[in-house]
Structures are given as structure tokens and as C-alpha cells.
Scaffold this active site. Structure first.
Site, PDB file in Angstrom:
ATOM      1  CB  SER A  39      -0.907   0.004   1.242  1.00  0.00           C
ATOM      2  OG  SER A  39      -1.629   1.218   1.343  1.00  0.00           O
ATOM      3  CG  HIS A  82      -5.979  -0.952 -12.956  1.00  0.00           C
ATOM      4  ND1 HIS A  82      -7.175  -1.409 -13.464  1.00  0.00           N
ATOM      5  CD2 HIS A  82      -6.164  -0.872 -11.606  1.00  0.00           C
ATOM      6  CE1 HIS A  82      -8.022  -1.608 -12.472  1.00  0.00           C
ATOM      7  NE2 HIS A  82      -7.444  -1.275 -11.348  1.00  0.00           N
ATOM      8  CE  LYS A 100     -14.826  -4.567 -12.547  1.00  0.00           C
ATOM      9  NZ  LYS A 100     -15.320  -3.199 -12.174  1.00  0.00           N
ATOM     10  NE  ARG A 168     -14.670   2.856  -6.822  1.00  0.00           N
ATOM     11  CZ  ARG A 168     -15.110   2.149  -7.861  1.00  0.00           C
ATOM     12  NH1 ARG A 168     -14.782   2.504  -9.091  1.00  0.00           N
ATOM     13  NH2 ARG A 168     -15.894   1.099  -7.685  1.00  0.00           N
ATOM     14  CG  ASP A 181     -16.587   1.327 -11.711  1.00  0.00           C
ATOM     15  OD1 ASP A 181     -17.541   0.761 -11.152  1.00  0.00           O
ATOM     16  OD2 ASP A 181     -15.448   1.359 -11.231  1.00  0.00           O
TER      17      ASP A 181
END
Length: 338
Positions: A39, A82, A100, A168, A181
Site C-alpha cells: 500500500s 492499473h 478490470k 471515484r 467502471d
């Protein structure tokens, strides 16, 4: 592949809700062990490690990338990270399962695939829906001709959230938008059946600041002649149903992205229900696919191939381009929609 006698050794990149969901699924995979978590916040790494009894806790992603006890990582960070997180892990010799959507755009997907090739590492987009047992039943039924010649796919995924520009899903700089998303789910389903796709048309409804879509509807045509009607929304509840139609019937899948059941409707027959429950929460099946491919010495999954991830990313790029939204690959910033 590096592994010990106790099976594949996993690291988790990120400590958000999706990381917890993956951990729950991974616990149902006897050959898997999570040995490390990374993290940007050391305290969150410690908290996540305590929650899931993970021995190695890293307060920096690079430290996790360099951890010699980790074979494969699950990238569970927000969408804009990502791409850099995956490149870091691949270039450090780790195999990668990335949540994803694989990346913010097709250019980033191409760079990630090239890095996997260059470093001889496994890479797969974590489209967990593809690996659910009931979806294999659907695939088999279509292949067997249970609905006749397949003609189309319809699917939708919509939730109703209050608008918050810092959330988000509504913040472009956090990879917001219903398409990226939520729309990735029906798009990936359509791609599985249609192959290469052409965007015939798309409509959208925008957030109040015109920075992201809150609803997008798409009409696609596949290389095999099938069509797909897809819908996604972040401020509108939708049924969450997928229908695979053919000349002699159709398959209906409720809550298709997390399905355990489907109903086969064949012309002239009573409906047939198929039930395939999860062993845990459904995420265990994508983890098992990673283990299978690595055990076979393979670098991609035929069930969620690099070309599939590229295809879906390209379609999302085209749909966004129709409204003028551009995610810059360098900064992952966005410009307003027209």
C-alpha cells in the site's frame, strides 16, 4: 515459475474493497497463499495484513515488487493506477492479475501487454465474471445449438448513487464514469460472443460537470453478424440482466456479472434452470485460472486473452471519443465532454 511446496505465492497491490473481495475468494483456493500486501500507506498495509493474516506488509508498491517471496500479484488499485502498477510488477519479474478494467485506454493496455511479452510474465485482466461456472454453462449451451443460431446479446449494469464529484465513479481523474467502471461488464460479455466489434451507435447522459458519463447505451455489431445492445449507469438502477438470443430460443441470466443461475428458453419447451453456486464469492475462479496457466507455462489465458482486453478497451475508447472524452495516457487526466 517460482513457487514453494505450498503452492502459488500471492501479493496484493492495494487495500480497498475489491482487494478484500479477492482475498475472500482466494481463501477457497487450497494451492494459493497470500504472503505480501503493498500500500502507499504503511498503516493500511499493516491493517490489511492483520485482517487477512499476511506476513509481509509493504508501505510502498516498489517494495512489494522486489519481494522475493512473491510469485504473482493481484493489482487492486483504482483504475488510473492499473497501468503504472502493472508495469512496475511485470518489470520486477512478477506475474500479474489486474482488476478490470485492465487500464484507462487501449494504448495503456498495449503497453502492459508488451511489458508482459518483454519480461516473459503472465498477465490477465481480472474480469471475474468470465470465470463463473454458470457462464461456462451458457457458453456450452450456445455452442451446442440450444438456442439455434446465435443472433444477439443484450446486457445492462446500473446502480443508483447520489452524485458526489469526489466519488471515484464521478471523478474523471480517478477513472470515473459509468462506462469504464460498469459498462466494461456487458462489453466483455458481448466481446466473448461477438468477437471483433463495430460501434454502430452510442448515447450518453453526462454528470453535472460534464466530465464523466452517468449513463451510456451502446449498439454494436460483431464480426460474426451478431448484434449487442448494452447499457450502463451510475445514477440509474437497471435490471442487471443478460440475454443471449438465437433463432430457436434464448438464455436469460439475472445479475449476470455475479450470476449463479441461468434459464434456458427453447422454442416449444418448458424453461430449464441451471444452478451453479460459488464455492466462496466467485473470485476464486479467476485465481484458479491464473494458477492453471502458470502451471502450464503459459503467459495469457485463452478465456480472458490479451486480445480480448485490447478489444474491450478499444470499444470504450471509441464510445468515449464520440462524446469528446479523452483519458490522456501520460497524466490520466480528462477533458470535458462536449
Amino acid at each position: 515459475m517460482t513457487r514453494d511446496n505450498d503452492g502459488l505465492r500471492w501479493g496484493v497491490v492495494g487495500t480497498g474493497g475489491i482487494a478484500h473481495a479477492f482475498m475472500e475468494g482466494l481463501r477457497a483456493v487450497p494451492s494459493a497463499r497470500v504472503v505480501a500486501v503493498g500500500s502507499r500507506d504503511r498503516e493500511r498495509a499493516e491493517w490489511f495484513g492483520d485482517t487477512w493474516d499476511i506476513p509481509h506488509r509493504h508501505g510502498d508498491y516498489r517494495d512489494l515488487a522486489l519481494d522475493p517471496d512473491v510469485d504473482v500479484v493481484y493489482v487492486a488499485t483504482p483504475h488510473p493506477w492499473h497501468h503504472p502498477n502493472t508495469l512496475l510488477m511485470l518489470e520486477s519479474g512478477k506475474h500479474v492479475l489486474v482488476e478490470k478494467p485492465m487500464a484507462m485506454n487501449a494504448l495503456q493496455v498495449a503497453e502492459m501487454v508488451e511489458a508482459a511479452r518483454a519480461n516473459d510474465r503472465f498477465l490477465m485482466e481480472g474480469m471475474w465474471t468470465r470465470f463463473l461456472p454458470v457462464h461456462q454453462v451458457a457458453r456450452d449451451l450456445v455452442a451446442e445449438g440450444a438456442v439455434g443460431e446465435p443472433t444477439g446479446v443484450s446486457a445492462d449494469f446500473g446502480i443508483n448513487l447520489p452524485y458526489d464529484p469526489d466519488h471515484r465513479l464521478f471523478n474523471a481523474d480517478l477513472g470515473g464514469g459509468a462506462l469504464l467502471d460498469l459498462g466494461v461488464y456487458p462489453l466483455s460479455l458481448a466481446s466473448w460472443y461477438l468477437g471483433e466489434m463495430t460501434v454502430v451507435g452510442a448515447t450518453r447522459h453526462l454528470s453535472p460537470d460534464h466530465m464523466v458519463d452517468v449513463r451510456t447505451t451502446m449498439l454494436l455489431r460483431g464480426e460474426n453478424g451478431m448484434t449487442a445492445t448494452l447499457d450502463c449507469a451510475s445514477r440509474t438502477s437497471l435490471p442487471g440482466r443478460a440475454v443471449l438470443s438465437g433463432t430457436a430460443g434464448w438464455i436469460e441470466i439475472e445479475r449476470f456479472w455475479a450470476a449463479t443461475d441461468l434459464v434456458l428458453h427453447r422454442d416449444g419447451h418448458e424453461p430449464e434452470r441451471f444452478h451453479r453456486p460459488f464455492r466462496a464469492n466467485g473470485y476464486e475462479y479467476e485465481a484458479e485460472e491464473v494458477a492453471r496457466r502458470l502451471a502450464a507455462g503459459e503467459r495469457e489465458s485463452p478465456r480472458m486473452s490479451w486480445s480480448e482486453s485490447r478489444r474491450v478497451a478499444e470499444i470504450m475508447d471509441r464510445v468515449r471519443d464520440m462524446g469528446g472524452l479523452v483519458y490522456s495516457p501520460g497524466t490520466v487526466k480528462a477533458v470535458p465532454l462536449d
